[in-house]
Design a protein around this motif. Structure first.
Motif, PDB file in Angstrom:
ATOM      1  N   LEU A 178       0.835  -1.210   0.000  1.00 53.70           N
ATOM      2  CA  LEU A 178       0.000   0.000   0.000  1.00 53.70           C
ATOM      3  C   LEU A 178       0.864   1.252   0.000  1.00 53.70           C
ATOM      4  O   LEU A 178       0.543   2.243  -0.671  1.00 53.70           O
ATOM      5  CB  LEU A 178      -0.913  -0.007   1.225  1.00 53.70           C
ATOM      6  N   GLU A 179       1.952   1.218   0.733  1.00 55.78           N
ATOM      7  CA  GLU A 179       2.850   2.364   0.784  1.00 55.78           C
ATOM      8  C   GLU A 179       3.454   2.652  -0.590  1.00 55.78           C
ATOM      9  O   GLU A 179       3.658   3.813  -0.961  1.00 55.78           O
ATOM     10  CB  GLU A 179       3.951   2.123   1.808  1.00 55.78           C
ATOM     11  N   ALA A 180       3.731   1.602  -1.363  1.00 53.79           N
ATOM     12  CA  ALA A 180       4.266   1.796  -2.717  1.00 53.79           C
ATOM     13  C   ALA A 180       3.249   2.522  -3.593  1.00 53.79           C
ATOM     14  O   ALA A 180       3.616   3.398  -4.388  1.00 53.79           O
ATOM     15  CB  ALA A 180       4.634   0.447  -3.326  1.00 53.79           C
ATOM     16  N   ILE A 181       1.965   2.169  -3.471  1.00 52.53           N
ATOM     17  CA  ILE A 181       0.916   2.857  -4.235  1.00 52.53           C
ATOM     18  C   ILE A 181       0.856   4.327  -3.843  1.00 52.53           C
ATOM     19  O   ILE A 181       0.781   5.224  -4.696  1.00 52.53           O
ATOM     20  CB  ILE A 181      -0.448   2.178  -3.998  1.00 52.53           C
ATOM     21  N   VAL A 182       0.910   4.591  -2.546  1.00 52.34           N
ATOM     22  CA  VAL A 182       0.852   5.971  -2.051  1.00 52.34           C
ATOM     23  C   VAL A 182       2.056   6.773  -2.523  1.00 52.34           C
ATOM     24  O   VAL A 182       1.916   7.898  -3.032  1.00 52.34           O
ATOM     25  CB  VAL A 182       0.759   5.979  -0.511  1.00 52.34           C
ATOM     26  N   ASN A 183       3.246   6.211  -2.375  1.00 53.32           N
ATOM     27  CA  ASN A 183       4.460   6.943  -2.738  1.00 53.32           C
ATOM     28  C   ASN A 183       4.513   7.251  -4.231  1.00 53.32           C
ATOM     29  O   ASN A 183       4.941   8.330  -4.649  1.00 53.32           O
ATOM     30  CB  ASN A 183       5.695   6.153  -2.320  1.00 53.32           C
ATOM     31  N   ARG A 184       4.053   6.307  -5.053  1.00 49.96           N
ATOM     32  CA  ARG A 184       4.035   6.520  -6.491  1.00 49.96           C
ATOM     33  C   ARG A 184       3.063   7.650  -6.851  1.00 49.96           C
ATOM     34  O   ARG A 184       3.370   8.519  -7.676  1.00 49.96           O
ATOM     35  CB  ARG A 184       3.677   5.232  -7.215  1.00 49.96           C
ATOM     36  N   ALA A 185       1.879   7.639  -6.225  1.00 49.15           N
ATOM     37  CA  ALA A 185       0.893   8.673  -6.505  1.00 49.15           C
ATOM     38  C   ALA A 185       1.393  10.046  -6.065  1.00 49.15           C
ATOM     39  O   ALA A 185       1.217  11.044  -6.762  1.00 49.15           O
ATOM     40  CB  ALA A 185      -0.432   8.344  -5.808  1.00 49.15           C
ATOM     41  N   LEU A 186       2.033  10.103  -4.902  1.00 48.35           N
ATOM     42  CA  LEU A 186       2.560  11.381  -4.415  1.00 48.35           C
ATOM     43  C   LEU A 186       3.676  11.894  -5.315  1.00 48.35           C
ATOM     44  O   LEU A 186       3.776  13.101  -5.573  1.00 48.35           O
ATOM     45  CB  LEU A 186       3.061  11.223  -2.983  1.00 48.35           C
ATOM     46  N   ALA A 187       4.526  10.986  -5.779  1.00 46.49           N
ATOM     47  CA  ALA A 187       5.631  11.390  -6.661  1.00 46.49           C
ATOM     48  C   ALA A 187       5.114  11.945  -7.980  1.00 46.49           C
ATOM     49  O   ALA A 187       5.690  12.898  -8.537  1.00 46.49           O
ATOM     50  CB  ALA A 187       6.569  10.206  -6.899  1.00 46.49           C
ATOM     51  N   GLU A 188       4.049  11.360  -8.505  1.00 44.31           N
ATOM     52  CA  GLU A 188       3.535  11.758  -9.797  1.00 44.31           C
ATOM     53  C   GLU A 188       2.523  12.896  -9.724  1.00 44.31           C
ATOM     54  O   GLU A 188       2.425  13.701 -10.659  1.00 44.31           O
ATOM     55  CB  GLU A 188       2.893  10.555 -10.501  1.00 44.31           C
ATOM     56  N   HIS A 189       1.748  12.957  -8.633  1.00 48.34           N
ATOM     57  CA  HIS A 189       0.612  13.882  -8.600  1.00 48.34           C
ATOM     58  C   HIS A 189       0.486  14.665  -7.295  1.00 48.34           C
ATOM     59  O   HIS A 189      -0.415  15.497  -7.177  1.00 48.34           O
ATOM     60  CB  HIS A 189      -0.701  13.107  -8.805  1.00 48.34           C
ATOM     61  N   GLY A 190       1.353  14.424  -6.338  1.00 48.11           N
ATOM     62  CA  GLY A 190       1.200  15.063  -5.032  1.00 48.11           C
ATOM     63  C   GLY A 190       1.518  16.549  -5.073  1.00 48.11           C
ATOM     64  O   GLY A 190       2.166  17.042  -5.973  1.00 48.11           O
TER      65      GLY A 190
END
Length: 240
Positions: free
Chosen positions: A228-240
Motif C-alpha cells: 500500500l505504501e508503494a501505491i501511495v508513494n508513487r501517486a505522491l511522486a507523480e501527482h502530489g
C-alpha cells in the motif's frame, strides 16, 4: 437522420469512442436539422462528459448549438486538469470499479462506491443529490442527463485507472486519512481503545492504530503495508 449534412472531426483523445472510419479528419454526418450538436456528438458514440471545446468553422459554440448544412465541427477532449465548479471534489464509482475506489480512499480522496448494481437511474440520482463526479466505463450511464458530473474511466487496469483520475482531476491527496472499506474518516486510536478487536499477535506486535469514525474498522501497519505504501508513494511522486 436524413437532414442537413455536416462534417465532424474528433481529436485523437476521443478516438476510443468512434469507429475507425471517423478517426481520420472530418467525416460527413447527416443531421435532422433540429437536434443539438451535443446530441449529434453523443449519437456518434462520445459522451459529453468527455467533450471539451466544440468548434464550428473555427469558432467556439456550446453543445446546445443546432448544426446547419455544410458546417465543419471539431470536437476536443476535456482540458486537464479538469475543474469541477460548485462543490468540493468528490467521486462516486459504479460496481465495476471497486479497486479504484479503494485506492482513491487510500490516498484520502472522497470516493463513494456502490458494491452492488443499483442501476443507472439510482447512480445518476445519487451523483446529483450528493454532487459527486460519476466515474464509470458505462457510456450509457455517462449520457444520463440527471448526472451532476461524470467521467469515463479509460483503462481496465487499476494502476492506469488511478493515474488517469489523478491526472484528470488533480484532487488533493491526504494518504491514510480515509477508511478503504467505507470511505469514512480515520482517527488515531490507542491500543486500549481497540484491544477487543485485535488478535493476540497483532496486539503484541503493533502499537500505532487508527479507527474509522463511521464503521469502526481498525487499521495498523500490517503485512500488506509495504504494498500500500508503494501505491501511495508513487501517486505522491507523480501527482502530489
Amino acid at each position: 437522420m436524413n437532414g442537413p449534412e455536416i462534417h465532424v472531426g474528433f481529436a485523437p483523445g476521443l478516438h476510443v469512442f468512434v469507429p475507425q472510419a471517423r478517426r481520420h479528419g472530418a467525416t460527413a454526418v447527416a443531421t435532422d436539422g433540429v437536434s443539438t450538436l451535443g446530441h449529434v456528438v453523443e449519437s456518434l458514440g462520445v459522451p459529453l462528459t468527455e467533450v471539451g471545446a466544440l468548434n464550428v468553422d473555427g469558432r467556439p459554440v456550446p453543445a446546445s448549438h443546432v448544426p446547419a448544412a455544410g458546417e465543419t465541427v471539431t470536437v476536443a477532449p476535456v482540458d486537464r486538469p479538469q475543474r469541477v465548479p460548485g462543490a468540493p471534489l468528490r467521486f462516486l464509482l459504479d460496481v465495476h470499479l471497486g479497486t479504484l475506489a479503494r485506492r482513491l480512499r487510500l490516498l484520502g480522496v472522497d470516493a463513494a462506491y456502490e458494491s452492488t448494481d443499483i442501476g443507472d437511474p439510482a447512480l445518476a440520482a445519487r451523483s446529483a443529490a450528493e454532487k459527486r463526479v460519476m466515474l464509470s466505463r458505462d457510456r450509457g450511464l455517462l449520457r444520463r442527463r440527471e448526472l451532476w458530473a461524470g467521467a469515463f474511466v479509460y483503462s481496465t487496469r487499476p494502476e492506469d485507472q488511478l493515474r488517469d483520475v489523478l491526472e484528470r482531476f488533480a484532487p488533493e491527496l491526504r494518504p491514510w486519512t480515509r477508511c478503504t472499506a467505507c470511505n469514512g474518516v480515520l482517527e488515531r486510536a490507542t491500543k486500549e481503545q481497540v484491544a477487543d478487536r485485535l488478535k493476540g499477535g497483532t496486539e503484541r506486535s503493533y502499537d500505532v492504530f487508527a479507527q474509522c469514525r463511521a464503521c469502526h474498522r481498525v487499521y495498523w501497519k500490517g503485512a500488506h503495508h509495504e504494498q500500500l505504501e508503494a501505491i501511495v508513494n508513487r501517486a505522491l511522486a507523480e501527482h502530489g
